[in-house]
Design a protein around this motif. Sequence first.
Motif, short mmCIF file in Angstrom:
data_model
loop_
_atom_site.label_atom_id
_atom_site.label_comp_id
_atom_site.label_asym_id
_atom_site.label_seq_id
_atom_site.Cartn_x
_atom_site.Cartn_y
_atom_site.Cartn_z
N ILE A 716 19.12 6.12 -5.20
CA ILE A 716 18.53 7.46 -5.35
C ILE A 716 17.73 7.54 -6.64
O ILE A 716 16.62 8.08 -6.67
N ARG A 717 18.27 7.01 -7.72
CA ARG A 717 17.53 7.05 -8.99
C ARG A 717 16.24 6.25 -8.89
O ARG A 717 15.21 6.67 -9.42
N ARG A 718 16.30 5.12 -8.21
CA ARG A 718 15.08 4.31 -8.07
C ARG A 718 14.01 5.07 -7.30
O ARG A 718 12.84 5.14 -7.73
N VAL A 719 14.37 5.66 -6.19
CA VAL A 719 13.39 6.36 -5.36
C VAL A 719 12.87 7.59 -6.08
O VAL A 719 11.65 7.84 -6.11
N VAL A 720 13.78 8.36 -6.69
CA VAL A 720 13.36 9.59 -7.35
C VAL A 720 12.47 9.29 -8.55
O VAL A 720 11.46 9.96 -8.78
#
Length: 1524
Positions: A716-720
């Motif tokens: 999630i952190r990577r995508v966001v």
Amino acid sequence: MPSHLTAGHSPALSRQASTATIPSASKYKNAFSATPTKALYTHLKIDATAPTKLKCNDLFFAAPMGNGNLGVFPMSRATVIETLKVEVHPPLLLPHGSQIQDFEFSPSDPLLLATSTRTAGLVRLWKIPTDVSPQPVGRVIDAATGYLAAHERRVEVLKFHPTVGSVLASGAMDATVRLWNVEAMQDRITLDCPDTATPQSLAFDYCGDALAVAASDANMHVFDPRAQVTAVQTAATMHIASKPIRLTYLTPDRLITTTGFTKLGTRELALWDVANLSTPLQRIVIDGTGVGALQPLWDTGLPVLYCASKGEGLRLYELTAGLLRESTRVGMEKQATAVDLLPKSHCEPRKCEIARFLRLGTDNSVETTSVHIPRANGETHFQHDLYPPIPVTNPASAASSWFDNFTQSIEPVMIDMVPEPTMASNIIVDPVANLLLTPEAAPTIEELLERHNDTFRRKSTVTYRRAASTVTAPGSVAEEDAAAAAPPPGVYRSGPVMLEKHNWIGLATWEPHYMALKNKRLYVLHAAGDDVPVFYIPMAAITKLEGVGDADLVVEAEERTVRARVATRKERDAWVDALRTAAAATGLSRAASVKSLPMLPALPRPRVGANACLMGNLQVLAGEWAERLVVLDEEGMLHMYLPDIKAYTTGKKAPLESIDLTVALSVRLVHTASQDDLTTSAADSQSCAMVVNTPKRILHIRTRSPLEATNWVDQIRRVVTAKSSDTGSPIADAVIEGSVQITDASQSVPPGSYWLALLNGGLYYTSTKLSTIYSAILAHIETFNVTSATAFRVSGTTHHVQTAAACDAWVTHLEEARLRSFDILHAIGTTRAAFKEKVNHATVGRWWGEGGHEGLTWVDEASVEKGESKVLFAVCGKTRLVIKSVPAEWESLRCDSAFVLDYGQTIYHWNGSSSSRVCRARALDLATRLRKSRSNRPKVLLVNDETDRATFTAFRSLLTTNPSPSPPPTSTSPASTSTPTRIFRTTAIPRQWPMALVYEGTAPSKTLLESETAVVLVAYEDVFVWTGAKSSPQDRIVAGLVAAALAKGMSPPMFVRREGELRESVLWKEKFIDYEGSLPISLRPAALAQPTAGHASGPTPPITLSIPHMQPPPPTANYLPSGGVLTKTLTTHFTPSPQDTTSVLFSGETYIFEYTYRLASGRERRAVFFWVGASSGMTGGGAGAMLAVETARMGDANADIVRVLEGKEPPDLCALFPDPLIIRLGQQPKTRSLTPSQPIAFDIRETRDGICKATEVEIKDTPFYAAHVNLFLISNTAYIWTGSHCTTKETQCARDVAQNLLGNGSAVQIVPQGSVVPPALQTVLTNAGRSPLQLEPRISVRYPVRAFVFDGVSGQVKMEEIYNIIPDDLSASTAVIVDTLTTIYVWFGATSRPAEKITAMQSALAYTLSSAVHPKGVDLVVTQAGAEPPEFRRLFAGRWTPDSNKSAAVSVHPLQTVLTEYTRETYSVDVLLGDDLPQHLDVTKLETYLETEAFEALFGMQRDAYLALPLWKRDEVKKRVGVF
């Protein structure tokens, strides 16, 4: 069986074991090695226990550095090698928190590194920056770029795919091999190893279709991973399973080579044909002096197999006629512990260099070794046969294409890795001319990376020999499919719209909404920033797209029709173009005009998961916990479906809810069961849930395991982060949260109990910890203050917490949040869009105010130094000074201040008539330092209008043109000293503001300055712009614009000064507290000038000791080669000892051991060991040292001298003895017979190095320790007392010692712990006062004694664990913790300091409280030198200290009692003035230990008044009252 595993003809070769011979026709038989005179790096702190010690690629090499860190080093390409000494840290440090297990560089991306540790089933992916300096500066990357979490146990081995660089194979102890799509961070295939064996080595074939696995059960398995998860073929390698096995494919042939050990312990190499694994084609027994497993390194360009092992050189095997033939052996000048093959691009074709190896030496240095083929015309003609094209990773290949196309192979690309040079024109034959050549500068990593990428574009025209299993060729179907599989660029657009709505009677109304197009879906939201859309339309479902009227847009889909209105026709057309492009990318192939898209036939609904990067069945809190199929897509949307995977994949069910994570405030791991009042969220091994905070709601999700939760949070952190980098939406990694109580009524938050979280600079209130909606929000923290020890006030609302520690934590984080949320754009009066427009149109040359910044004074240090401009500094104030810039005018002068006028080569110092002495001295110091910064070239002139009129006239003419100016004012308002200094710094990732406020106060530190950023500092009337050496032009432009806007907004406008890293001015350094040679009075913290009451300094905080059993320490020396000659010399006789008594030593003697051996190269070498007995004395030790030096000088071979203390014998010395090492008491008798005439006892222990030694002890001091063995020799009988937790090696050692001393005819009787003691032994023990029933200590498991030494000689107490501790390790100036599991002793040396004692006691207490291995009733006691109890002394093998027979009283006290006494703060007058003063008190500061009432009664004054006195008056007062 798959065709690519069986097709082709197997060579008809003899399968009998054979010994390799040197073929006469081999062109490699005369190969030789060459090693540069200088190493690349030295003094590396290598983790000696790491299984993998060295890996390299074209740009970097990596090595485990201990303490769970991996060091990354750039590969030097300089023509002249400069050795770099790694003092503390490597150039780049990757912390893991646990010991490194394996690591692997990607073959396609040189900056990608995969790692695994010895304690977790996690694979970390690291992106190495390109600006890594080769210098050992200790740069640290705190967290990995990505994590691959699926394995349940430790990951043992990693291997990248040979043709698809984004495919990674990982083998773990859970008996699985997983194949990962690194780009999507998904495990696509899981292979099961038979019989739950652990994979030890992995190898892919030529195209990566087959995977060979060497398992821990000594079997080799061959998988076709895309066809089935079980092994296609399995073969028994016949290597022993207890030692490591390595394998590699000899690509492109269908041959596999394995290396291992035979049952006799010899090394062997086996060659296998994949078509028939029943019997190996060849077995080669390896001789030589090497130790450890053979590492096979296959040269993909030449049919040569290199075999390397620890302690010897390289073996070259040429693959000819389907068999391996040993061509030659290449030696190395130094022994190596690890070797890896560098890429061919490092080879020098003019020198006929066919391979270059990176070598990690036994001295912890890293250097290269080259292998050359002698050729007569090598320098003038390119040798094509030595440099054929080689296969490399296909740059156009995609992991998804390889996984999805089961029947298709992706061949590697053939390239000329070593291009043919222009041989004749570039070679200078004259050696003198060669010496005069200027060495070229080493290329940077960016240049090397560009060269690496160029090699993929340099395809070869030569056809390379291919195995029959390959089905495609370079440039054919595989490459075309890979190119076609490349994803098209995404289409994104968003903006406000008016949406048409129809009421119940059919009337149309227009309502404001927000519409966002994200590649494959059109989302409709109520407003910008909403996290939950009203609905969305898939692009594949659109049947009609039309522009109507002036600014209307109609979108018809299968389930709904949307009519939207925008502001202008131009905006409407832009929407239509974007929607048409997105629709065409999903399958709408017909061209459509701007106004209308005709009706298209129904298209098949695409698979919903095509854009998903992570999915799984998770528990979601929605009133109650419910199972949902959660899908994260690459657009940053989180979709939740019913747990029906079939309905999801067919696309028949719409999601129950979709959340836009690009506006998320925080994504973090939490403990759902935790009820802590205050927590700071962070990832750990127990977090099985995650929380997602958006501006309007909270999402609670539970996972099945901590690894799964970590993987979700990381994805999630990577995508966001990828989707929100342009919008500036921050996402927090850690959040402080806890319960608070609101008591006062306020408009923002009603009174009550809340769960409070600090997110993105704002306070978010919920009713409980598991609430999903916010009760109240304070978006910005403007002001806050502390109202009591457990309360703080924010924006008029008082918050009460439970403890003072919680209040301090909240205040600390609130201050950090206030700084982060400072709106710099609002402060300079602009908007984000307007500022971005200025940055886009600015240049580096104009941001210094050239046009557009009228009214500002820009100060350039270079122009001032040349005398082109002048600067006037004012030193103002009385007690607290302020140094600032003022206009260089006569009107700026004040009589109560001092001034310095800097005019380049002349510096004027003028003092006001009423200025203080401190002010004048500070101004003179400023002028002197300005002169010193310019190499003492300028002259400093003191301006005095009465004594030196000429200087005064020149000074006045620089400030005014009026020949008779009015005198300076006699008084003025005092300078403000309370104005805080503010520091703004550019951010690495664009967020809400272009610059962040990182400091606000009066004493900044230069640690806030980073080379990659630009800084703006505002202090008094000065604004500074500081640019780091590595800052980008955009950072400099942003800093310049911000500085100009801040300065122009002040009244009057401030000065703006330019500063550069390593070129800072004196005034800049005055603003900081820690520049060398500068501690400015104006900025010195107030606490530094105030006297401190009470104790001057406290002890060092407790040091955390490691709780689990320590791993065996690294050996003190590498094992010497066997087959040499060992000679033992007794220094008192100066004659060699008989061979049969070599392993018997006496504690009262010193011995010289000389070992002569030969290296692999044939050269003779010697090692001289100087053994010092514990009771040998200074005379014996001195004589032995002289004899050792004389012995080393004798002979022609080089000799290394090693001093060995009794009890510290290294493993390499013990390995040279034919029998177990025996250490007797006293001196060696003159007779040869060593048979004892009286009963004697031996303490036999196995050390952490795996060495067993027998040490003679007095029978009365026999340690009946349950983890060891005692040997008693009585007459002709040996009694072996075995503890319940002793090892078989200790028992066997006792048998060997008995046979050595009593002979083969002696009787041996085993006496297990707890059994009946034989009468003869009982009589001897009773006479000595000992009994085997007295176990010391009583333990339930085998637990080696551990010792920790605390030493504060450097001014700071440091701890070190000592292995195989002996009495000599107990230094008089230290404190030592000795841990026996049931009892923990804290030993005080005779001269140890209170700080060492207190630190040791506090550390021991914390050690036991946090330990899971110690029993609850463990005894904590304190003893001291000379008063140790007998059970403490018996913990040490052999003789105790020389004063062991002194009749000193035993001193043992409970640790808590002693610690309470040492940490006591006050004492009575009788104790302080009595004869029995506690030893740990400072006799020069006895008054600080008095209570307040006693102090005032004795001194007749209050403590504050006493502290205000000068030191000499304090001494008089202490003498008067008798406290001196």
